[in-house]
Design a protein around this motif. Structure first.
Motif, PDB file in Angstrom:
ATOM      1  N   SER A   9       0.843  -1.192   0.000  1.00  0.00           N
ATOM      2  CA  SER A   9       0.000   0.000   0.000  1.00  0.00           C
ATOM      3  C   SER A   9       0.878   1.242   0.000  1.00  0.00           C
ATOM      4  CB  SER A   9      -0.897   0.014   1.244  1.00  0.00           C
ATOM      5  OG  SER A   9      -0.116   0.229   2.411  1.00  0.00           O
ATOM      6  N   GLU A  10       0.251   2.384  -0.243  1.00  0.00           N
ATOM      7  CA  GLU A  10       1.006   3.638  -0.238  1.00  0.00           C
ATOM      8  C   GLU A  10       1.683   3.867   1.115  1.00  0.00           C
ATOM      9  OE1 GLU A  10       0.193   8.434  -0.773  1.00  0.00           O
ATOM     10  OE2 GLU A  10      -1.004   6.987  -1.891  1.00  0.00           O
ATOM     11  N   ALA A  11       0.942   3.661   2.204  1.00  0.00           N
ATOM     12  CA  ALA A  11       1.510   3.876   3.534  1.00  0.00           C
ATOM     13  C   ALA A  11       2.681   2.929   3.800  1.00  0.00           C
ATOM     14  CB  ALA A  11       0.430   3.685   4.599  1.00  0.00           C
ATOM     15  N   GLU A  12       2.563   1.673   3.362  1.00  0.00           N
ATOM     16  CA  GLU A  12       3.646   0.708   3.555  1.00  0.00           C
ATOM     17  C   GLU A  12       4.870   1.081   2.735  1.00  0.00           C
ATOM     18  OE1 GLU A  12       0.876  -3.242   4.479  1.00  0.00           O
ATOM     19  OE2 GLU A  12       1.494  -2.759   2.423  1.00  0.00           O
ATOM     20  N   GLN A  13       4.650   1.593   1.536  1.00  0.00           N
ATOM     21  CA  GLN A  13       5.773   2.017   0.711  1.00  0.00           C
ATOM     22  C   GLN A  13       6.519   3.176   1.362  1.00  0.00           C
ATOM     23  OE1 GLN A  13       4.153   2.804  -3.211  1.00  0.00           O
ATOM     24  NE2 GLN A  13       4.349   0.665  -3.829  1.00  0.00           N
ATOM     25  N   ILE A  14       5.770   4.146   1.858  1.00  0.00           N
ATOM     26  CA  ILE A  14       6.397   5.307   2.509  1.00  0.00           C
ATOM     27  C   ILE A  14       7.193   4.867   3.738  1.00  0.00           C
ATOM     28  CG2 ILE A  14       5.941   7.443   3.759  1.00  0.00           C
ATOM     29  CD1 ILE A  14       3.519   7.815   1.840  1.00  0.00           C
ATOM     30  N   ASP A  15       6.625   3.964   4.521  1.00  0.00           N
ATOM     31  CA  ASP A  15       7.334   3.466   5.705  1.00  0.00           C
ATOM     32  C   ASP A  15       8.639   2.774   5.311  1.00  0.00           C
ATOM     33  OD1 ASP A  15       5.482   4.424   7.483  1.00  0.00           O
ATOM     34  OD2 ASP A  15       4.410   2.521   7.705  1.00  0.00           O
ATOM     35  N   ALA A  16       8.625   2.075   4.190  1.00  0.00           N
ATOM     36  CA  ALA A  16       9.826   1.378   3.733  1.00  0.00           C
ATOM     37  C   ALA A  16      10.885   2.344   3.230  1.00  0.00           C
ATOM     38  CB  ALA A  16       9.461   0.384   2.633  1.00  0.00           C
ATOM     39  N   LEU A  17      10.464   3.496   2.731  1.00  0.00           N
ATOM     40  CA  LEU A  17      11.409   4.481   2.185  1.00  0.00           C
ATOM     41  C   LEU A  17      11.991   5.398   3.260  1.00  0.00           C
ATOM     42  CD1 LEU A  17       9.435   5.508  -1.022  1.00  0.00           C
ATOM     43  CD2 LEU A  17      11.483   4.067  -0.923  1.00  0.00           C
ATOM     44  N   ARG A  18      11.302   5.510   4.387  1.00  0.00           N
ATOM     45  CA  ARG A  18      11.744   6.446   5.426  1.00  0.00           C
ATOM     46  C   ARG A  18      13.171   6.151   5.919  1.00  0.00           C
ATOM     47  NH1 ARG A  18       8.506   9.904   7.988  1.00  0.00           N
ATOM     48  NH2 ARG A  18       6.677   8.757   7.223  1.00  0.00           N
ATOM     49  N   PRO A  19      13.532   4.900   6.222  1.00  0.00           N
ATOM     50  CA  PRO A  19      14.918   4.642   6.667  1.00  0.00           C
ATOM     51  C   PRO A  19      15.947   5.002   5.591  1.00  0.00           C
ATOM     52  CG  PRO A  19      13.490   2.773   7.164  1.00  0.00           C
ATOM     53  CD  PRO A  19      12.701   3.680   6.270  1.00  0.00           C
ATOM     54  N   ILE A  20      15.580   4.828   4.334  1.00  0.00           N
ATOM     55  CA  ILE A  20      16.480   5.195   3.243  1.00  0.00           C
ATOM     56  C   ILE A  20      16.710   6.702   3.254  1.00  0.00           C
ATOM     57  CG2 ILE A  20      16.703   5.261   0.716  1.00  0.00           C
ATOM     58  CD1 ILE A  20      14.906   2.699   0.707  1.00  0.00           C
ATOM     59  N   ALA A  21      15.632   7.464   3.445  1.00  0.00           N
ATOM     60  CA  ALA A  21      15.744   8.916   3.497  1.00  0.00           C
ATOM     61  C   ALA A  21      16.596   9.360   4.684  1.00  0.00           C
ATOM     62  CB  ALA A  21      14.348   9.540   3.574  1.00  0.00           C
ATOM     63  N   LEU A  22      16.435   8.705   5.816  1.00  0.00           N
ATOM     64  CA  LEU A  22      17.219   9.076   6.998  1.00  0.00           C
ATOM     65  C   LEU A  22      18.709   8.792   6.794  1.00  0.00           C
ATOM     66  CD1 LEU A  22      14.832   7.847   9.833  1.00  0.00           C
ATOM     67  CD2 LEU A  22      15.552  10.219   9.413  1.00  0.00           C
TER      68      LEU A  22
END
Length: 335
Positions: A9-22
């Motif tokens: 889902s969109e929310a799951e994708q964003i959660d997966a990308l957050r550590p990459i952004a950090l």
């Protein structure tokens, strides 16, 4: 979670990308106090508030085909625009070791993710362009073209060539679902006709850097001036192509907006010399590129729109092939 990224889902994708952004923010030397997603579409942008009070836009290349060489060229051009013109753009950030971009290992994407950071661009959204805003867009575009004509790529930098309708992307249109044989023939003919125009116009032509995505979503009003951001789609092409891309986004509205954009451009630089039929083909090519992009994207919300958008695209392209005029303002084709 071991399901494929493009099935989340969109929310799951964003959660997966957050550590990459950090991890990317850390590589740029930022002490992150707060980070929130502001756009999850073709790419994913986070607003980053640093502990020292500065705010940045961090972009993860979720679907981007940009390479490190492309990012170097994009960011160097934006910096030159900021320093050498009156166009308002965000200021790109370098890492402590002087890099314009970083690649962060992203197993969830099956590859490394390219990340860039720039200063936060305050201002009001310019999604709906009035005639005055369209005229300002024309002036801004002409200024960018004039600057690009005298600007050289930095050592190690590269930009893709936009000399074919799909800009070198994987062609997924043949496997678009839910289309009739007649629908598929429309796509085949549209690709052939736009391809012929691109080939002829680019024969021996001198190309220059283009933003290649100048629409309201990449513009803001800042202190009474139009500001431009998101140069991730930048590439080498003909100035007429930039005008055609922007015209595509105005074709669902009052013609005065496109006319105002053209007038604004002419206030700054001579208009590109191109016949009306060829210009319409460049506008129509944008429809092909966008439909194709949705068919190969990994972003959840965009994937959900792909089948309906392909049918809308076919209707618009059929109208263009029959009339010679591209429009997005068709009955039952409002997506």
């Amino acid at each position: 979670m071991d399901d494929r990224y493009d099935e989340r889902s969109e929310a799951e994708q964003i959660d997966a990308l957050r550590p990459i952004a950090l991890r990317a923010a850390d590589a740029f030397g930022l002490d992150v106090e707060r980070m929130e997603v502001v756009l999850h579409a073709y790419n994913t942008t986070f607003a980053v508030d640093a502990a020292d009070g500065r705010r940045f836009a961090l972009r993860v290349g979720t679907n981007s085909h940009s390479t490190l060489a492309n990012a170097l060229a994009q960011q160097a051009w934006v910096r030159a625009i900021a320093e050498q013109t009156d166009v308002v753009v965000p200021v790109p950030l370098r890492t402590p070791d002087d890099r314009w971009a970083v690649e962060v290992d992203a197993p969830v994407l099956g590859r490394a993710a390219l990340v860039t950071i720039a200063s936060w661009l305050d201002g009001d959204d310019a999604d709906a362009l009035t005639a005055d805003a369209a005229r300002a867009l024309g002036r801004t575009m002409a200024t960018l073209h004039a600057h690009a004509a005298g600007w050289s790529l930095p050592p190690g930098g590269a930009l893709p060539r936009f000399d074919i309708p799909l800009f070198g992307d994987e062609d997924a249109l043949d496997r678009a679902p839910g289309l009739s044989a007649d629908d598929r023939s429309v796509l085949t003919l549209a690709r052939a006709r736009t391809g012929e125009v691109f080939e002829r116009l680019h024969r021996g032509a001198r190309l220059r850097p283009l933003h290649a995505d100048l629409h309201g979503g990449n513009l803001k009003w800042r202190e009474g001036r139009l500001a431009v951001f998101d140069f991730d789609d930048a590439g080498l092409g003909l100035p007429a192509l930039d005008l055609a891309i922007s015209a595509f986004y105005l074709r669902a509205d009052d013609p005065v907006q496109e006319e105002s954009m053209i007038e604004g451009y002419a206030e700054v630089a001579p208009l590109p010399r191109i016949g009306p039929a060829d210009f319409e083909a460049l506008v129509a090519a944008r429809q092909l590129l966008l439909a194709n992009s949705l068919l190969v994207t990994t972003t959840a919300d965009l994937r959900a729109q792909a089948e309906d958008y392909t049918r809308v695209s076919v209707a618009r392209l059929r109208h263009w092939l029959a009339t010679g005029r591209f429009t997005r303002a068709l009955p039952d084709a409002s997506v």
